[in-house]
Design a protein around this motif. Structure first.
Motif, PDB file in Angstrom:
ATOM      1  N   TYR A  79      -2.689   7.908  -3.084  1.00 23.36           N
ATOM      2  CA  TYR A  79      -1.780   6.779  -2.885  1.00 23.36           C
ATOM      3  C   TYR A  79      -2.118   5.694  -3.896  1.00 23.36           C
ATOM      4  CZ  TYR A  79      -0.907   9.319   1.394  1.00 23.36           C
ATOM      5  OH  TYR A  79      -0.584  10.306   2.279  1.00 23.36           O
ATOM      6  N   TRP A  80      -1.431   4.565  -3.799  1.00 25.03           N
ATOM      7  CA  TRP A  80      -1.766   3.456  -4.702  1.00 25.03           C
ATOM      8  C   TRP A  80      -1.334   2.141  -4.090  1.00 25.03           C
ATOM      9  CZ3 TRP A  80       1.879   1.222  -8.640  1.00 25.03           C
ATOM     10  CH2 TRP A  80       3.190   1.635  -8.451  1.00 25.03           C
ATOM     11  N   TYR A  81      -1.820   1.075  -4.666  1.00 20.89           N
ATOM     12  CA  TYR A  81      -1.426  -0.251  -4.198  1.00 20.89           C
ATOM     13  C   TYR A  81      -0.883  -1.028  -5.383  1.00 20.89           C
ATOM     14  CZ  TYR A  81      -6.080  -1.661  -5.973  1.00 20.89           C
ATOM     15  OH  TYR A  81      -7.189  -1.886  -6.753  1.00 20.89           O
ATOM     16  N   HIS A  82       0.037  -1.938  -5.086  1.00 12.92           N
ATOM     17  CA  HIS A  82       0.618  -2.735  -6.176  1.00 12.92           C
ATOM     18  C   HIS A  82       1.232  -3.999  -5.614  1.00 12.92           C
ATOM     19  CE1 HIS A  82       4.840  -1.549  -5.267  1.00 12.92           C
ATOM     20  NE2 HIS A  82       4.376  -0.336  -5.052  1.00 12.92           N
ATOM     21  N   SER A  83       1.486  -4.932  -6.505  1.00 13.90           N
ATOM     22  CA  SER A  83       2.139  -6.172  -6.111  1.00 13.90           C
ATOM     23  C   SER A  83       3.528  -5.864  -5.568  1.00 13.90           C
ATOM     24  CB  SER A  83       2.256  -7.085  -7.323  1.00 13.90           C
ATOM     25  OG  SER A  83       3.342  -7.980  -7.138  1.00 13.90           O
ATOM     26  N   TRP A 115       0.886  -1.175   0.000  1.00 19.33           N
ATOM     27  CA  TRP A 115       0.000   0.000   0.000  1.00 19.33           C
ATOM     28  C   TRP A 115       0.909   1.205   0.000  1.00 19.33           C
ATOM     29  CZ3 TRP A 115      -4.758  -2.033  -0.620  1.00 19.33           C
ATOM     30  CH2 TRP A 115      -4.874  -3.386  -0.300  1.00 19.33           C
ATOM     31  N   HIS A 116       1.274   1.607  -1.195  1.00 21.70           N
ATOM     32  CA  HIS A 116       2.385   2.534  -1.374  1.00 21.70           C
ATOM     33  C   HIS A 116       2.107   3.926  -0.787  1.00 21.70           C
ATOM     34  CE1 HIS A 116       5.963   4.017  -3.702  1.00 21.70           C
ATOM     35  NE2 HIS A 116       5.389   5.130  -3.287  1.00 21.70           N
ATOM     36  N   GLY A 117       3.005   4.330   0.118  1.00 21.11           N
ATOM     37  CA  GLY A 117       2.937   5.673   0.679  1.00 21.11           C
ATOM     38  C   GLY A 117       2.162   5.767   1.975  1.00 21.11           C
ATOM     39  N   LEU A 162      13.699   0.168   1.680  1.00 19.71           N
ATOM     40  CA  LEU A 162      14.202   1.394   1.078  1.00 19.71           C
ATOM     41  C   LEU A 162      14.717   0.913  -0.275  1.00 19.71           C
ATOM     42  CD1 LEU A 162      15.398   4.268   1.919  1.00 19.71           C
ATOM     43  CD2 LEU A 162      17.436   3.025   2.530  1.00 19.71           C
ATOM     44  N   HIS A 163      14.080   1.336  -1.361  1.00 23.48           N
ATOM     45  CA  HIS A 163      14.531   0.775  -2.638  1.00 23.48           C
ATOM     46  C   HIS A 163      14.288   1.715  -3.802  1.00 23.48           C
ATOM     47  CE1 HIS A 163      10.412  -0.348  -4.060  1.00 23.48           C
ATOM     48  NE2 HIS A 163      10.168  -0.633  -2.801  1.00 23.48           N
ATOM     49  N   CYS A 164      14.952   1.385  -4.911  1.00 23.14           N
ATOM     50  CA  CYS A 164      14.672   2.113  -6.140  1.00 23.14           C
ATOM     51  C   CYS A 164      13.341   1.604  -6.663  1.00 23.14           C
ATOM     52  CB  CYS A 164      15.763   1.889  -7.171  1.00 23.14           C
ATOM     53  SG  CYS A 164      15.366   2.739  -8.727  1.00 23.14           S
ATOM     54  N   HIS A 165      12.474   2.533  -7.105  1.00 20.95           N
ATOM     55  CA  HIS A 165      11.165   2.114  -7.619  1.00 20.95           C
ATOM     56  C   HIS A 165      11.177   1.893  -9.130  1.00 20.95           C
ATOM     57  CE1 HIS A 165       6.956   1.220  -7.045  1.00 20.95           C
ATOM     58  NE2 HIS A 165       7.085   1.497  -5.750  1.00 20.95           N
ATOM     59  N   MET A 166      12.355   1.942  -9.743  1.00 23.90           N
ATOM     60  CA  MET A 166      12.464   1.367 -11.078  1.00 23.90           C
ATOM     61  C   MET A 166      12.578  -0.129 -10.752  1.00 23.90           C
ATOM     62  SD  MET A 166      13.662   4.580 -11.360  1.00 23.90           S
ATOM     63  CE  MET A 166      13.694   5.966 -12.488  1.00 23.90           C
ATOM     64  N   ILE A 214      14.059   6.833  -5.424  1.00 28.60           N
ATOM     65  CA  ILE A 214      14.211   6.080  -4.174  1.00 28.60           C
ATOM     66  C   ILE A 214      12.958   6.227  -3.310  1.00 28.60           C
ATOM     67  CG2 ILE A 214      15.580   5.864  -2.059  1.00 28.60           C
ATOM     68  CD1 ILE A 214      17.003   4.879  -4.606  1.00 28.60           C
ATOM     69  N   HIS A 215      12.438   5.090  -2.891  1.00 29.05           N
ATOM     70  CA  HIS A 215      11.215   5.033  -2.084  1.00 29.05           C
ATOM     71  C   HIS A 215      11.531   4.499  -0.692  1.00 29.05           C
ATOM     72  CE1 HIS A 215       7.234   4.218  -0.663  1.00 29.05           C
ATOM     73  NE2 HIS A 215       7.252   2.920  -0.909  1.00 29.05           N
ATOM     74  N   VAL A 216      10.989   5.178   0.310  1.00 31.56           N
ATOM     75  CA  VAL A 216      11.126   4.745   1.704  1.00 31.56           C
ATOM     76  C   VAL A 216       9.760   4.233   2.166  1.00 31.56           C
ATOM     77  CG1 VAL A 216      11.662   5.480   4.063  1.00 31.56           C
ATOM     78  CG2 VAL A 216      12.921   6.474   2.132  1.00 31.56           C
ATOM     79  N   HIS A 217       9.706   3.013   2.641  1.00 22.65           N
ATOM     80  CA  HIS A 217       8.438   2.459   3.121  1.00 22.65           C
ATOM     81  C   HIS A 217       8.069   3.021   4.505  1.00 22.65           C
ATOM     82  CE1 HIS A 217       7.656  -1.455   0.678  1.00 22.65           C
ATOM     83  NE2 HIS A 217       8.346  -0.617  -0.066  1.00 22.65           N
ATOM     84  N   GLY A 218       6.767   3.187   4.711  1.00 17.85           N
ATOM     85  CA  GLY A 218       6.237   3.468   6.052  1.00 17.85           C
ATOM     86  C   GLY A 218       6.462   4.861   6.596  1.00 17.85           C
TER      87      GLY A 218
HETATM   88 CU1  C2O Z   1       5.663   1.075  -4.239  1.00 22.74          CU
HETATM   89 CU2  C2O Z   1       8.393  -1.126  -2.104  1.00 22.74          CU
HETATM   90  O1  C2O Z   1       7.040  -0.014  -3.200  1.00 22.74           O
END
Ligand code: C2O
Ligand code: CU
Length: 479
Positions: A135-139, A97-99, A460-464, A412-416
């Motif tokens: 926001y958005w959700y994805h696999s 559940w991104h973001g 913590l990851h690249c979202h490419m 770069i995306h940081v979770h949570g």
């Molecule tokens: Cu939308 Cu770990 O990502």
């Protein structure tokens, strides 16, 4: 009928395929899924989608609830999302559940916060969405394949006090999910590239077809005089999307869900994969006008990806006033002076200087890394998840310096957590935007900071997504 494999036609539908697209509104009606006390089923499964107009072939996709993008989930800030994932795929999966500043156990990070859900298996996601925004959700399992096949959908957390309709606010809103697909001439998904090293070591999976809300050449109906809020989401694997609307002033009002003081973005707003931007436009063209929404497909080559179609209704009276900002979120002040300082150095990729990195706890040379398809590294580690990149205490401010020493841009995306962008290449960021995903270009140093207020293990990851799979992933722990 097969599609002529002409690059221009393919890159956009609208001009060349125009005639075949002259069908009634292609805009997918939102099907809000309201989560009450019960669980709503969210079922990813193979299905077909009509990405092109009706005279073209269908595309075999994987979709949530039978549609690409998946059903829009809508709720108010502070309410619960209760979704029962029922895996109808031939592979393991999980949903992220991104973001959302989410309860760690619900984060969907396979291998870190939950086990993969097997085909036929289920998992109950039950969490509060604390902050309003787009926001958005994805696999989040084999996302480089599953997201490319269509597994994503919008998650809209509504403003606590209704904003639409207030003096100076928008009169209406639309969700605009932007995607990029790599298709073959017969409109089927190009599968030959899945997992291919060249793609993973370069810019990631870059498509040849753009969709807006799951359609090529979407028509977005508008009325003259409306003030429209567009919730833009980039749900693609790897395509950076600069977006512009012909002849319309664009005002930016939120980024990655966070309100910003309204500012001009008429030259274009750039969305890296996973980023969102809420914009407001005044629909000041004449009744009956058709206005292109354009995307820079690279090197200033702007292509039409959708059309605002003005109805013939009489123009609504114009709003005289400035745009009313969204209510600003209340945030703790960051303790920058007392912050825990951490660094994230990105290396690798084609034309990069990576010669060695750690993989499965062992120092490897570049041949071994290439053989394992781990060609990117964070702080010298090519995607191992056995140890966190850092640990911190709850309530502490983390100051993270991100160095892009590669030849490619990365998001770069940081979770949570939501972070503040402090500076780029040593220059203070004038806006200090709050985001969950930040774009860094080659040789750039970006400083961000956030309050580690959410306990758990966070990716913590690249979202490419190909970069993530090929080593650009790490995690940190908030104790
Ligand atoms: Cu939308 Cu770990 O990502
Ligand atoms: Cu990347």
């Amino acid at each position: 009928m097969s599609i002529l494999f002409d690059r221009r036609a393919f890159l956009l539908g609208a001009s060349t395929l125009g005639a075949s697209l002259a069908t009634p509104s292609l805009l997918r009606a939102a099907t809000p899924t309201v989560s009450g006390d019960r669980f709503v089923e969210l079922r990813p499964a193979p299905t077909t989608a009509q990405l092109f107009g009706p005279s073209y072939g269908t595309t075999d996709v994987w979709a949530y609830g039978g549609s690409v993008p998946g059903p829009e989930i809508r709720l108010k800030a502070g309410e619960r999302v209760r979704q029962r994932l029922v895996n109808g795929l031939p592979q393991n999966t999980a949903v992220h559940w991104h973001g959302i500043r989410i309860d760690n156990a619900m984060d969907g990070a396979v291998g870190l916060t939950q086990d993969p859900v097997k085909p036929g298996g289920t998992f109950d996601y039950d969490f509060v969405a604390p902050d309003p925004g787009t926001y958005w959700y994805h696999s989040h399992d084999r996302s480089w394949e599953q997201v490319a096949r269509g597994l994503s959908g919008p998650l809209i957390v509504e403003d606590i006090e209704p904003w639409i309709g207030l003096e100076g606010a928008a009169t209406r809103e639309l969700t605009v999910a932007l995607d990029d697909w790599l298709l073959r001439p017969d409109a089927k998904i190009e599968e030959a590239n899945f997992g291919a090293l060249p793609e993973w070591a370069h810019a990631g999976r870059i498509g040849n077809v753009f969709t807006v809300n799951g359609k090529i050449g979407s028509e977005l109906p508008v009325r003259a005089g409306e003030r429209l809020r567009l919730r833009l989401l980039n749900v693609s694997n790897a395509r950076i999307m600069p977006i512009r609307i012909e002849g319309h002033n664009v005002k930016l009002i939120a980024l990655d869900g966070h309100p910003v003081a309204p500012r001009d973005a008429s030259d274009g707003v750039v969305l890296t994969p996973a980023q969102r931007a809420d914009i407001v436009i005044d629909c000041l063209s004449k009744p009956g006008a058709r206005v292109p929404v354009m995307l820079d497909a690279g090197r200033d080559q702007w292509v039409d990806i959708a059309t605002l179609v003005y109805s013939n209704e009489q123009r609504l009276p114009d709003w005289e006033s400035d745009i009313r900002p969204l209510p600003m979120s209340m945030l703790h002040a960051l303790d920058i002076d007392g912050a825990q300082r951490e660094t994230l150095t990105m290396e690798g990729g084609a034309m990069g200087s990576l010669t060695r990195a750690r993989l499965n706890g062992v120092d490897r040379d570049i041949e071994e890394l290439v053989a394992a398809k781990r060609v990117w590294a964070f702080n010298g580690v090519a995607g191992d998840l056995d140890e966190p990149i850092f640990r911190t205490q709850r309530g502490r401010t983390v100051h993270l310096t991100i160095r892009n020493t590669t030849g490619f841009p990365h998001g770069i995306h940081v979770h949570g957590h939501h972070f503040t962008i402090l500076s780029r290449n040593g220059v203070t960021d004038p806006h200090r935007d709050r985001r969950d995903t930040v774009l860094t270009v080659r040789d750039e140093v970006v400083e961000i900071a956030f309050e580690a207020d959410n306990p758990g293990k966070w990716l913590l990851h690249c979202h490419m997504l190909e970069h993530q799979a090929a080593g650009m992933v790490a995690w940190f722990e908030v104790g």
